[in-house]
Design a protein around this motif. Structure first.
Motif, PDB file in Angstrom:
ATOM      1  N   ARG A 373      -6.422 -12.515  -5.094  1.00  0.00           N
ATOM      2  CA  ARG A 373      -7.069 -11.261  -5.488  1.00  0.00           C
ATOM      3  C   ARG A 373      -7.562 -11.307  -6.931  1.00  0.00           C
ATOM      4  NH1 ARG A 373      -6.769  -7.259  -1.829  1.00  0.00           N
ATOM      5  NH2 ARG A 373      -5.161  -7.361  -0.196  1.00  0.00           N
ATOM      6  N   LYS A 379     -14.526  -8.991   0.181  1.00  0.00           N
ATOM      7  CA  LYS A 379     -14.256  -8.362   1.472  1.00  0.00           C
ATOM      8  C   LYS A 379     -13.443  -9.269   2.407  1.00  0.00           C
ATOM      9  CE  LYS A 379     -18.834  -9.894   3.016  1.00  0.00           C
ATOM     10  NZ  LYS A 379     -20.172  -9.474   3.459  1.00  0.00           N
ATOM     11  N   HIS A 500       3.935  -5.008  -9.193  1.00  0.00           N
ATOM     12  CA  HIS A 500       2.941  -4.530  -8.228  1.00  0.00           C
ATOM     13  C   HIS A 500       3.325  -3.145  -7.688  1.00  0.00           C
ATOM     14  CE1 HIS A 500      -0.116  -4.774  -5.094  1.00  0.00           C
ATOM     15  NE2 HIS A 500       0.802  -4.414  -4.209  1.00  0.00           N
ATOM     16  N   PRO A 504      -0.462   1.594  -9.932  1.00  0.00           N
ATOM     17  CA  PRO A 504      -1.179   2.415  -8.939  1.00  0.00           C
ATOM     18  C   PRO A 504      -1.772   1.526  -7.850  1.00  0.00           C
ATOM     19  CG  PRO A 504      -1.784   3.044 -11.175  1.00  0.00           C
ATOM     20  CD  PRO A 504      -0.963   1.808 -11.302  1.00  0.00           C
ATOM     21  N   GLU A 505      -1.802   1.993  -6.625  1.00  0.00           N
ATOM     22  CA  GLU A 505      -2.230   1.165  -5.495  1.00  0.00           C
ATOM     23  C   GLU A 505      -3.622   0.586  -5.675  1.00  0.00           C
ATOM     24  OE1 GLU A 505      -2.801   1.440  -0.633  1.00  0.00           O
ATOM     25  OE2 GLU A 505      -1.939   3.138  -1.740  1.00  0.00           O
ATOM     26  N   LYS A 506      -4.555   1.403  -6.161  1.00  0.00           N
ATOM     27  CA  LYS A 506      -5.924   0.931  -6.330  1.00  0.00           C
ATOM     28  C   LYS A 506      -6.011  -0.168  -7.391  1.00  0.00           C
ATOM     29  CE  LYS A 506     -10.644   2.631  -6.831  1.00  0.00           C
ATOM     30  NZ  LYS A 506     -11.508   3.830  -7.064  1.00  0.00           N
ATOM     31  N   LEU A 507      -5.260   0.009  -8.484  1.00  0.00           N
ATOM     32  CA  LEU A 507      -5.255  -0.979  -9.554  1.00  0.00           C
ATOM     33  C   LEU A 507      -4.523  -2.247  -9.128  1.00  0.00           C
ATOM     34  CD1 LEU A 507      -5.808  -1.755 -12.539  1.00  0.00           C
ATOM     35  CD2 LEU A 507      -3.621  -0.685 -13.109  1.00  0.00           C
ATOM     36  N   LYS A 509      -4.292  -3.796  -6.329  1.00  0.00           N
ATOM     37  CA  LYS A 509      -5.016  -4.712  -5.453  1.00  0.00           C
ATOM     38  C   LYS A 509      -6.327  -5.202  -6.056  1.00  0.00           C
ATOM     39  CE  LYS A 509      -3.041  -3.302  -1.061  1.00  0.00           C
ATOM     40  NZ  LYS A 509      -3.301  -2.920   0.342  1.00  0.00           N
ATOM     41  N   GLY A 510      -6.614  -4.779  -7.282  1.00  0.00           N
ATOM     42  CA  GLY A 510      -7.819  -5.237  -7.964  1.00  0.00           C
ATOM     43  C   GLY A 510      -7.539  -6.483  -8.784  1.00  0.00           C
ATOM     44  N   SER A 514      -3.851  -7.475 -10.255  1.00  0.00           N
ATOM     45  CA  SER A 514      -3.291  -8.737  -9.757  1.00  0.00           C
ATOM     46  C   SER A 514      -2.897  -9.651 -10.910  1.00  0.00           C
ATOM     47  CB  SER A 514      -4.307  -9.444  -8.849  1.00  0.00           C
ATOM     48  OG  SER A 514      -4.581  -8.664  -7.703  1.00  0.00           O
TER      49      SER A 514
END
Length: 559
Positions: A373, A379, A500, A504-507, A509-510, A514
């Motif tokens: 990641r 995608k 992790h 925050p979830e959005k951060l 997985k970015g 990561s």
């Protein structure tokens, strides 16, 4: 008497340290080169996308195969002949080997460049990726340049000097990184114009891949210029030394015969060893097409496989570096009938290779998600993560098979790696076909590559034991690293998971999130791995004497 023994012991230790130092130097350069390659592939992949990576990876598989035929075996073969002549103080013959090698490089480089340029359409069509022809043509001049570059690298390696190779690799990769990204950016934009003109979506990906291929040629050319300047500077001294040599000079025919007899087994073995990537591409594309998988998906998945290989190649760089430095010194030890030194270098090379390969295997597996990641978000990142987790095991077995190949070559058994490669290739292809028709997709390619490396390891290790009666202490060589890696892995994964979880979830997985969770986990992994090895007394003080910067770790060893 004691003083004489002490001097002999010091000399042997110095020779062993030089081997490890030279190998470590190439290892550091190799890892740095792979890191630069990984870093520049991040923006390159972002520019040309997974589809462009598919064309780029396919073109490089063919380029690598032709490179083997023109120059890949030259550094190994030339360094072996040069080291043999230097050990016997036949300085004139070293220059003769260089001249004969130049003729070979000129002819084979030109032939392979011609094949790649004018056969690009036919090759790309056979791989079911016609748009890969643009990248193939862009790589044609590089094949010729690399022939001369391989010649000069082998010459200096044979003289026991790995520094020019290390510097040239770094210069080559820096130039490659800059020009690959720049040319890919410019040509991708041109490809978009072609898309509109020809009502097709693939020109931008194909032109972008071509831009990346052009950067490879620029990097090789700059490295060649560096070697030419270095050789020009040293040439007067080398010629002066050759003039003082009164030993019998071999004829050009004899020198050519020696070069070819040394090169051909290595060349064929390397061809068999590396042709698997081309055959993988061909069978994967052909069988997936028969199974009615869309072409766009085939190209995309092959691009993902190429991204996995970038990660895979970084730790394997150590084994390649050790093998390059091992062959001249091992050849000299065999020629001088120094059994103790020969066995010592075999054991040292395998052990140092495993010290890196084992933790890298574990680390790639448990930290695959943040690693992928951070480097290649997109995608299709979940596919890359799964491929990396499964394919991490290849690091261990490819490292061991690479170093064992070099050991057999250094011992003079040049035909054995060839024989073993052919057996392993047949086993690999049989498993590949079964897996692909079993609808495993790109995972089948990954698993069959692991099986290839495992078979090579089994055959090579059996041959080394048979010919040298060298007994490897596998508990010390691989047992300690495995135990330390498991301890490392548990705590490194815990560190990653905790960070992790808090993000925050959005951060998380970015790319940034990561990196925030991965980098502390890597730091914890390195500290715990080497700390665990020291705690288990896996190293003696003699081991640390041979290890780069090992002297600083001596204070942690109990007397």
């Amino acid at each position: 008497m004691r003083e004489g023994r002490r001097q002999v012991s010091t000399k042997r230790r110095s020779s062993g340290n030089n081997f490890v130092l030279q190998g470590s130097l190439l290892a550091v350069a190799g890892i740095l080169v792979r890191l630069i390659g990984m870093v520049y592939r991040i923006p390159l992949s972002a520019i040309i996308s997974d589809e462009g990576n598919g064309y780029y990876t396919s073109a490089f598989s063919i380029y690598t195969l032709l490179l083997i035929l023109s120059s890949y075996s030259m550094p190994t073969a030339i360094s072996k002949l040069i080291s043999q002549n230097l050990a016997a103080k036949r300085f004139k013959n070293t220059e003769r080997v260089l001249r004969v090698s130049f003729i070979y490089a000129s002819i084979m480089g030109a032939v392979m460049a011609f094949v790649l340029f004018f056969g690009a359409d036919a090759i790309a069509g056979a791989l079911k990726k016609p748009f890969a022809s643009y990248a193939l043509r862009a790589l044609a001049p590089t094949v010729w340049i690399m022939a001369y570059l391989g010649l000069l690298r082998g010459y200096f390696q044979g003289m026991g000097n790995m520094i020019p190779t290390a510097i040239s690799q770094i210069l080559e990769q820096i130039a490659n990184a800059v020009f690959s990204v720049l040319m890919a950016y410019l040509l991708f934009a041109k490809g978009k114009e072609a898309n509109l003109l020809y009502n097709n979506t693939e020109y931008s990906y194909a032109f972008g891949a071509m831009g990346g291929a052009i950067g490879t040629g620029v990097g090789a050319f700059i490295a060649l210029l560096f070697f030419l300047m270095l050789y020009s500077y040293q040439r007067p001294r080398l010629r002066k030394r050759a003039k003082k040599d009164s030993s019998m000079v071999e004829s050009y025919e004899r020198s050519a015969l020696l070069l070819f007899s040394t090169m051909v087994p290595i060349l064929i073995s390397s061809t068999v060893y590396n042709i698997s990537s081309v055959l993988d591409d061909y069978f994967y594309s052909s069988i997936m097409t028969k199974l009615q998988i869309p072409t766009k998906r085939i190209v995309m998945e092959w691009g993902i496989f190429g991204e996995y290989h970038i990660l895979f190649n970084i730790p394997v760089a150590l084994a390649n570096a050790l093998s390059s430095s091992l062959i001249p010194s091992l050849t000299a030890a065999v020629a001088s009938h120094d059994r103790k030194k020969t066995l010592g270098q075999i054991q040292t090379s395998i052990r140092f290779s495993m010290l890196i390969a084992v933790p890298c295997t574990v680390g790639m597996c448990i930290l695959a998600e943040p690693l992928c990641r951070m480097l290649f978000p997109g995608k299709n990142v979940m596919l890359l993560i799964n491929v990396t987790r499964i394919g991490a095991l290849a690091v261990l077995f490819y490292s061991l098979s690479t170093i064992s190949n070099a050991i057999l070559q250094g011992l003079g058994h040049l035909n054995l790696p060839l024989k073993h490669s052919i057996i392993s290739l047949v086993f690999h292809l049989a498993s590949l076909l079964l897996l692909l028709y079993g609808k495993t997709g790109i995972y089948g390619v990954v698993v069959s590559n692991i099986l290839f490396a495992i078979m090579m390891c089994i055959l090579n290790q059996a041959a080394i034991k048979r010919h040298t009666r060298c007994v490897i202490d596998w508990g010390k060589t691989i047992g300690y690293p495995i135990l330390a890696s498991l301890i490392m892995g548990i705590f490194a994964f815990g560190c990653y998971f905790l960070i992790h979880f808090l993000l925050p979830e959005k951060l998380g997985k970015g790319r940034i999130g990561s990196a925030l969770s991965l980098l502390p986990a890597i730091f914890v992994a390195v500290v715990l791995y080497f700390g665990s090895l020291l705690k288990m007394n896996a190293f003696s003080k003699e081991d640390l004497d041979e290890m780069p910067m090992g002297g600083r770790l001596k204070r942690f060893i109990k007397d």
